[in-house]
Design an enzyme around this catalytic site. Structure first.
Site, short mmCIF file in Angstrom:
data_model
loop_
_atom_site.label_atom_id
_atom_site.label_comp_id
_atom_site.label_asym_id
_atom_site.label_seq_id
_atom_site.Cartn_x
_atom_site.Cartn_y
_atom_site.Cartn_z
N ALA A 68 0.87 -1.18 0.00
CA ALA A 68 0.00 0.00 0.00
C ALA A 68 0.90 1.22 0.00
O ALA A 68 2.08 1.14 0.36
CB ALA A 68 -0.89 -0.02 1.23
N GLY A 111 0.79 -4.96 1.15
CA GLY A 111 -0.52 -5.04 0.50
C GLY A 111 -0.44 -5.69 -0.88
O GLY A 111 -1.42 -6.26 -1.34
N GLU A 114 -0.58 -9.26 -0.10
CA GLU A 114 -1.95 -9.55 0.37
C GLU A 114 -2.94 -9.57 -0.78
O GLU A 114 -3.85 -10.39 -0.82
CB GLU A 114 -2.36 -8.51 1.43
N GLU A 134 5.66 -5.06 6.95
CA GLU A 134 5.00 -4.02 7.76
C GLU A 134 5.66 -3.81 9.10
O GLU A 134 5.64 -2.71 9.65
CB GLU A 134 3.51 -4.37 7.95
N1 DAK Z 1 4.62 3.23 -0.85
C1 DAK Z 1 5.00 4.37 -1.44
N2 DAK Z 1 6.11 4.50 -2.20
C2 DAK Z 1 6.86 3.39 -2.37
C3 DAK Z 1 6.52 2.16 -1.79
C4 DAK Z 1 5.34 2.09 -0.99
N3 DAK Z 1 4.90 0.95 -0.44
N4 DAK Z 1 7.48 1.28 -2.15
C5 DAK Z 1 8.35 1.93 -2.92
N5 DAK Z 1 7.99 3.21 -3.06
C6 DAK Z 1 8.68 4.25 -3.83
C7 DAK Z 1 9.92 4.71 -3.11
O1 DAK Z 1 9.60 5.66 -2.13
C8 DAK Z 1 10.70 5.30 -4.25
O2 DAK Z 1 10.19 6.58 -4.55
P1 DAK Z 1 11.18 7.84 -4.89
O3 DAK Z 1 12.07 7.96 -3.69
O4 DAK Z 1 11.91 7.39 -6.12
O5 DAK Z 1 10.25 8.97 -5.10
C9 DAK Z 1 10.37 4.39 -5.42
O6 DAK Z 1 9.15 3.73 -5.05
C10 DAK Z 1 11.43 3.33 -5.67
O7 DAK Z 1 11.68 2.69 -4.43
P2 DAK Z 1 13.15 2.51 -3.84
O8 DAK Z 1 14.05 3.62 -4.25
O9 DAK Z 1 12.99 2.26 -2.38
O10 DAK Z 1 13.61 1.19 -4.59
P3 DAK Z 1 14.62 0.06 -4.09
O11 DAK Z 1 14.82 -0.83 -5.26
O12 DAK Z 1 15.80 0.66 -3.40
O13 DAK Z 1 13.80 -0.76 -2.96
C11 DAK Z 1 11.86 -1.87 -2.03
C12 DAK Z 1 12.68 -1.47 -3.30
C13 DAK Z 1 10.57 -2.52 -2.50
C14 DAK Z 1 12.66 -2.85 -1.19
C15 DAK Z 1 11.59 -0.58 -1.19
O14 DAK Z 1 11.01 0.41 -2.06
C16 DAK Z 1 10.64 -0.81 -0.05
O15 DAK Z 1 11.02 -1.34 1.00
N6 DAK Z 1 9.37 -0.38 -0.18
C17 DAK Z 1 8.38 -0.41 0.88
C18 DAK Z 1 7.84 -1.79 1.03
C19 DAK Z 1 6.84 -1.86 2.16
O16 DAK Z 1 7.13 -1.57 3.32
N7 DAK Z 1 5.62 -2.28 1.84
C20 DAK Z 1 4.55 -2.43 2.83
C21 DAK Z 1 3.73 -1.15 2.94
S1 DAK Z 1 2.47 -1.25 4.18
C22 DAK Z 1 -5.22 -2.38 4.50
C23 DAK Z 1 -4.89 -2.52 3.17
C24 DAK Z 1 -3.55 -2.61 2.81
C25 DAK Z 1 -2.56 -2.53 3.77
C26 DAK Z 1 -2.91 -2.41 5.10
C27 DAK Z 1 -4.25 -2.34 5.47
N8 DAK Z 1 -6.58 -2.32 4.91
C28 DAK Z 1 -7.64 -2.57 3.93
C29 DAK Z 1 -6.94 -2.17 6.27
C30 DAK Z 1 -1.18 -2.60 3.34
C31 DAK Z 1 -0.12 -2.05 3.99
C32 DAK Z 1 1.20 -2.04 3.35
O17 DAK Z 1 1.38 -2.56 2.27
#
Ligand code: DAK
Length: 260
Positions: A68, A111, A114, A134
């Site tokens: 997400a 997400g 998921e 997360e």
């Molecule tokens: N959100 C926003 N931007 C994201 C992102 C994300 N999840 N993942 C990556 N990006 C963006 C980065 O900020 C970056 O943007 P700029 O800095 O270039 O503007 C761009 O994508 C490229 O990412 P990186 O520079 O970080 O790329 P790398 O290759 O170095 O790393 C990575 C790739 C996938 C390992 C890293 O980007 C990363 O760790 N991303 C976050 C992954 C994460 O934590 N995902 C979980 C998010 S929490 C619900 C529904 C859904 C959810 C919860 C509840 N309900 C219905 C109740 C879901 C929650 C989640 O998913």
């Protein structure tokens, strides 16, 4: 709202399948409200379209979806989270009646993972990485990650993934039964579409009820699930497709299923 579609839809009328592709590459297809809304609308439209029998959802070579959108959630209050239509969007995905395949390359996190698990089956490219990171953000999975992942890979492995946030690769995901098969990256979309096309040759009433019956295995105990399966089985004898399928077998020809 962004002008460019964040989910691109391509229909293949001849094979009766459709491909939905996330189009937010700079953010690794992070699932913001607009992406989820476009995805839900497209899936619902295709679900109602009699010319399409199976869908494939994919991302690009770097990411299926990296979760997400963290920017959208970072400063939210619990009431913002509750009032936003996020949960409704995820429920809309669950209500799609036609089979939907996730074709995953690259990151499939949070997400994104998921969502892939909420679809009906996952085909993975060799580059696919699945994880629930997360915990690194000070939260836990909120869209099924603790529930569907645990059912798919078992408690111990799910615990390790959810508690450490470490991803697993495609081979490990296959070994654990999270994905149905692993294919070379360049063949991912065609492989998933070929699988969808194969499903599309079956009776669409039977595939719909088959999906419902398998999903019931996650929601009912065995006695209830068996009774539910039997009712769906009996119901199929009201379809022209059941008559056609069995007649075609006896006449040693291929069935022509119409969805009636
Ligand atoms: N959100 C926003 N931007 C994201 C992102 C994300 N999840 N993942 C990556 N990006 C963006 C980065 O900020 C970056 O943007 P700029 O800095 O270039 O503007 C761009 O994508 C490229 O990412 P990186 O520079 O970080 O790329 P790398 O290759 O170095 O790393 C990575 C790739 C996938 C390992 C890293 O980007 C990363 O760790 N991303 C976050 C992954 C994460 O934590 N995902 C979980 C998010 S929490 C619900 C529904 C859904 C959810 C919860 C509840 N309900 C219905 C109740 C879901 C929650 C989640 O998913």
């Amino acid at each position: 709202m962004n002008d460019e579609p964040l989910v691109i839809v391509e229909r293949d009328g001849a094979r009766r399948v459709a491909l939905l592709r996330f189009n937010r590459p700079k953010q690794l297809n992070a699932l913001n409200a607009q992406v989820m809304d476009e995805l839900c609308r497209a899936l619902e439209e295709l679900d109602a379209d009699e010319t399409i029998r199976c869908m494939v959802v994919t991302g690009n070579e770097r990411a299926f979806a990296a979760g997400a959108d963290i920017g959208e959630m970072a400063t939210a209050s619990p009431i913002d989270m509750l009032r936003g239509n996020r949960i409704a969007q995820w429920d809309r995905v669950r209500r799609i009646t036609k089979p939907v395949i996730a074709a995953v390359a690259g990151w499939c996190l949070g997400g994104g993972c998921e969502l892939a698990m909420a679809l009906d089956l996952i085909v993975a490219a060799e580059s696919a990485r699945f994880g629930q990171p997360e915990i690194e953000l000070g939260v836990i999975p909120g869209a099924g990650g603790t529930q569907r992942l645990t059912r798919a890979v078992g408690k111990s492995r799910a615990m390790e993934m959810v508690l450490t946030g470490e991803p697993i690769d495609a081979r490990e995901a296959h070994r654990l039964g999270l994905v149905t098969r692993v294919v070379p990256d360049e063949l991912l979309v065609e492989d998933a579409l070929a699988l969808a096309a194969k499903i599309a040759t079956k009776s669409p009433i039977a595939t719909r009820l088959a999906k419902e019956a398998v999903n019931a295995a996650f929601e009912m105990d065995l006695t209830e699930g068996l009774a539910h399966e039997r009712r769906l089985f009996y119901l199929l004898f009201a379809s022209e497709d059941q008559k056609e399928g069995m007649a075609a077998f006896l006449e040693k020809r291929k069935p022509e299923f119409t969805g009636r």
